[in-house]
Each structure stands twice: as C-alpha cells, then as structure tokens.
Design a protein around this motif. Structure first.
Motif, PDB file in Angstrom:
ATOM      1  N   SER A  40       1.174   8.949   4.730  1.00  0.00           N
ATOM      2  CA  SER A  40       2.023   8.287   3.747  1.00  0.00           C
ATOM      3  C   SER A  40       2.690   7.069   4.357  1.00  0.00           C
ATOM      4  CB  SER A  40       3.088   9.260   3.236  1.00  0.00           C
ATOM      5  OG  SER A  40       4.032   9.531   4.275  1.00  0.00           O
ATOM      6  N   ARG A  41       3.160   6.197   3.496  1.00  0.00           N
ATOM      7  CA  ARG A  41       3.881   5.018   3.970  1.00  0.00           C
ATOM      8  C   ARG A  41       5.112   5.426   4.779  1.00  0.00           C
ATOM      9  NH1 ARG A  41       4.242   2.312  -0.682  1.00  0.00           N
ATOM     10  NH2 ARG A  41       6.125   3.422  -1.298  1.00  0.00           N
ATOM     11  N   THR A  88       0.843  -1.194   0.000  1.00  0.00           N
ATOM     12  CA  THR A  88       0.000   0.000   0.000  1.00  0.00           C
ATOM     13  C   THR A  88       0.877   1.244   0.000  1.00  0.00           C
ATOM     14  OG1 THR A  88      -1.946   1.020   0.994  1.00  0.00           O
ATOM     15  CG2 THR A  88      -0.204   0.330   2.511  1.00  0.00           C
ATOM     16  N   ASP A  89       0.285   2.362  -0.411  1.00  0.00           N
ATOM     17  CA  ASP A  89       1.007   3.637  -0.462  1.00  0.00           C
ATOM     18  C   ASP A  89       0.590   4.571   0.667  1.00  0.00           C
ATOM     19  OD1 ASP A  89       2.246   2.934  -2.992  1.00  0.00           O
ATOM     20  OD2 ASP A  89       0.277   3.281  -3.893  1.00  0.00           O
ATOM     21  N   TRP A  90      -0.696   4.528   1.011  1.00  0.00           N
ATOM     22  CA  TRP A  90      -1.247   5.445   2.003  1.00  0.00           C
ATOM     23  C   TRP A  90      -2.132   4.678   2.982  1.00  0.00           C
ATOM     24  CZ3 TRP A  90       0.249  10.579   1.800  1.00  0.00           C
ATOM     25  CH2 TRP A  90       0.902  10.972   0.631  1.00  0.00           C
ATOM     26  N   SER A 139       4.212  11.864  -3.211  1.00  0.00           N
ATOM     27  CA  SER A 139       4.837  10.546  -3.153  1.00  0.00           C
ATOM     28  C   SER A 139       4.606   9.929  -1.783  1.00  0.00           C
ATOM     29  CB  SER A 139       6.343  10.664  -3.401  1.00  0.00           C
ATOM     30  OG  SER A 139       7.000   9.452  -3.052  1.00  0.00           O
ATOM     31  N   PRO A 140       4.309   8.631  -1.730  1.00  0.00           N
ATOM     32  CA  PRO A 140       4.162   7.975  -0.425  1.00  0.00           C
ATOM     33  C   PRO A 140       5.476   7.900   0.341  1.00  0.00           C
ATOM     34  CG  PRO A 140       4.070   6.367  -2.201  1.00  0.00           C
ATOM     35  CD  PRO A 140       4.051   7.706  -2.846  1.00  0.00           C
ATOM     36  N   GLU A 141       6.590   8.273  -0.314  1.00  0.00           N
ATOM     37  CA  GLU A 141       7.882   8.317   0.368  1.00  0.00           C
ATOM     38  C   GLU A 141       8.114   9.651   1.062  1.00  0.00           C
ATOM     39  OE1 GLU A 141       9.381   5.505   0.612  1.00  0.00           O
ATOM     40  OE2 GLU A 141       7.864   4.675  -0.742  1.00  0.00           O
TER      41      GLU A 141
END
Length: 361
Positions: A213-214, A157-159, A182-184
């Motif tokens: 976010s991740r 998953t990203d979020w 960005s999930p980063e």
C-alpha cells in the motif's frame, strides 16, 4: 423394311445417348468452373480482410462465448491504481524485461524498470548505479528504488507492485482483490514465508512479487530506513525480500493474507504446473517448511483468480497473455455475475495464524 426401321431407331438412340453424355460433361465443367471461381473469390476476400485495419474487421461473436469482464476491469483500473516496477539488469533487457512490457506490464497503471542502464525501448526506467549490479547485492538496489519511486509517484498511485523479471502477474485480479483495502492501510501482500521457519518473522517472497500500500511504502521510506531501528540497511548481502519484510515489521506494516475463500494462494513461488502436479513437489522440499500457510499441490489447488507466478519464461508470458486476454471459450457453465468485495475498515482486516502442518519450528 422392318429391318431399316430398326437400324434408324438404333441410330437415333445412339445420337440421344451422345447428346445426354455431352450435356452431362458440360454440366460438370460448369460446376467445376463455378466451384473454382467461388474458391478464388473466398481466398481473395480473406486476403483483403487480412489487410483491413483491425477496427474494420467485423467478426460475429457467438452468443454463448465468454471473455473477461471488461467493464469491471475498466472500473477497477480507475479505482485501484497500481504502479508496477520490475527489478532487472541490462543483460536481461532483451531476454526478459522487454517481454514483460509487451505482455502483463501493459495492464499496469504505470510500468517502471529498475536497472543500472537506461533503455529507451523499455520505456520508463529507474537507473541505479550506486551499487554493484549483481544478484548478491539486491537489497540496496531495492531500497534505493523504493525511495525514488515513492518520492516521484506517491501522489498518483495507490499500490506499488514489485516483481522480478521472470514473473507474470494478472493485474486485473490484483485490482479486484485490493479493492476491499484502502491504500492508507499499512499492509502488503504476496506469498507469505517464514524466515528460517520462525513463525514470528513473516515476509513476502520477492520472486513472484509483492504489492504494498501507499502507506506501507511511506512508513518504509520516511521511518524505517531513516530510524534504522529493526531495519538493517547496512548489510548489503541480506536477501532483499527478507530485509524489506524486516523493515516493514519494524514500523507496523502487516503481512496480509491474500488467499481466496478456499484457502488457495493467489501469489505463487513457481509456474502453474508446479502447483497442479503434486509429484513435482515432494518433502522435505523447503517450500513445505517455510510457507506460512499450509502449502498445497494438487489438480484443484490453483486459485480461480491468481495474481502472480514466478519462473515464467518469455514464451510462457505470451501464452499466458493469449489465454488470459484473447482466448474465448464456448458453452461454459453460467457463472454468477461478479460483485465487488466489500470495502474493509482497518478493524475488519484479519490475518489468520499459520496453519502449516509441515512446519515444526
């Protein structure tokens, strides 16, 4: 002689009149029978149609009807993966949680319910029974949930969207907004509040939910609650949204600005009618003093693409679902084609300062 001819003429006229009347009655009878048969045929056709499988029902759609942009939604479903997890309790499984599963929860990439008892009807659950399951002790429940969910699902998953069981979310709108980020990036979004009205202690309200976010969740799990510096994991009675806001700040996670280009919020602390009807929100209501951005309430203050609301009844969840995903309108003004927002680098991310004119702290 002339008198007999007159009588015969009258008799023939009467016969002709009776014949015309008879023909008229027969015509009316035929018309009534035809109308009845046509009615029965239509009713039978409708009854048969109602039993057809949904995919075989062919309904013509007006050319000027509009609905959600499904192509864009399908693209974003793959591009912006959102795991939704809902904080609930066994007493709310049937009265609240199950209705989320049947409505907005269907639009998440993955839906989880965090509770103290497993429930097959809810689907996938995260069972936490290490702490007392009551409203006053939500912080440790949230902390443990984030740990377990991150450990199991971080790679798919990203979020991470957390919500209460009386929230309603428009996940497609959330994906559209998050596409630019960005999930980063160490960032999270929700309705920005000031703890105690202090401008340097910003956190996201937990009611309507917040999406992290991740990377934000990674920093929380691997650093904040491990090092405990600026992250109080021992005070079980601190409000959960305040506590995680504190922990996020401690590891450099930014409280993002999710408002639209008009400055309208997209996460809401209340149901829509509270925003649309100014007379329902009056000073010195805490909403004015504790909002980070200037709170507004007016007929035109609702964002065009809202993401989440709070204090939503199960009945309203189905209403929102119908008007959001099944309702069609005719003759709307032509809207410009939707264009995805530009991808942002970390240097492009801007979080504006508070503009709340009501807060004097």
């Amino acid at each position: 002689m002339s008198e007999q001819r007159g009588n015969l003429k009258q008799i023939e006229q009467k016969k002709s009149l009776r014949l015309y009347r008879r023909l008229a009655f027969v015509t009316i009878e035929i018309a009534l029978i035809a109308a009845f048969l046509s009615y029965r045929h239509n009713i039978t056709s409708l009854e048969q149609l109602s039993w057809l499988p949904e995919e075989k029902v062919n309904v013509e759609t007006p050319e000027n009807a509009t609905q959600n942009n499904t192509d864009l939604a399908e693209l974003l479903y793959k591009e912006v993966r959102i795991l939704c997890w809902v904080m609930t309790t066994p007493k709310n499984h049937r009265t609240r949680a199950i209705h989320i599963k049947r409505t907005w929860g269907k639009h998440c990439n993955r839906l989880l319910f965090v509770t103290s008892e497993d429930d097959e009807e809810l689907g996938e659950t995260v069972v936490i029974n290490e702490v007392e399951d009551k409203y006053e002790v939500l912080w440790p429940k949230m902390r443990i949930a984030f740990e377990r969910i991150y450990e199991k699902y971080a790679n798919e998953t990203d979020w991470f969207f957390k919500a209460d069981d009386d929230a309603y979310a428009y996940i497609e709108n959330m994906r559209y907004f998050l596409y630019a980020y960005s999930p980063e990036m160490p960032i999270y979004f929700g309705y920005n509040l000031l703890y105690g009205g202090r401008k340097d202690e910003v956190y996201m309200s937990g009611g309507s939910g917040f999406v992290s976010s991740r990377e934000a969740v990674r920093l929380f799990v691997e650093s904040a609650i491990v090092n405990k510096s600026g992250c109080d994991i021992n005070n079980h009675y601190i409000p959960d949204d305040v506590a995680i806001g504190e922990c996020f700040r401690a590891v450099g996670v930014i409280a993002g600005d999710s408002r639209d280009v008009h400055g309208e919020a997209r996460f809401y602390l209340f149901a829509p009618f509270m925003v649309l009807m100014p007379e329902l929100i009056n000073e010195p209501f805490w909403y004015f003093n504790y909002s980070f951005y200037n709170p507004r309430s007016c007929k035109d203050c609702l964002a065009k693409y809202p993401m989440a609301f709070h204090y939503i009844s199960p009945a309203d969840m189905y209403l929102f679902e119908f008007f959001g995903y099944e309702f069609w309108t005719i003759d709307l003004p032509n809207e410009p084609e939707e264009v995805l927002p530009k991808k942002l680098s970390w240097d492009d991310v801007v979080v504006l300062e508070t503009d709340n004119i009501w807060n004097t702290s």
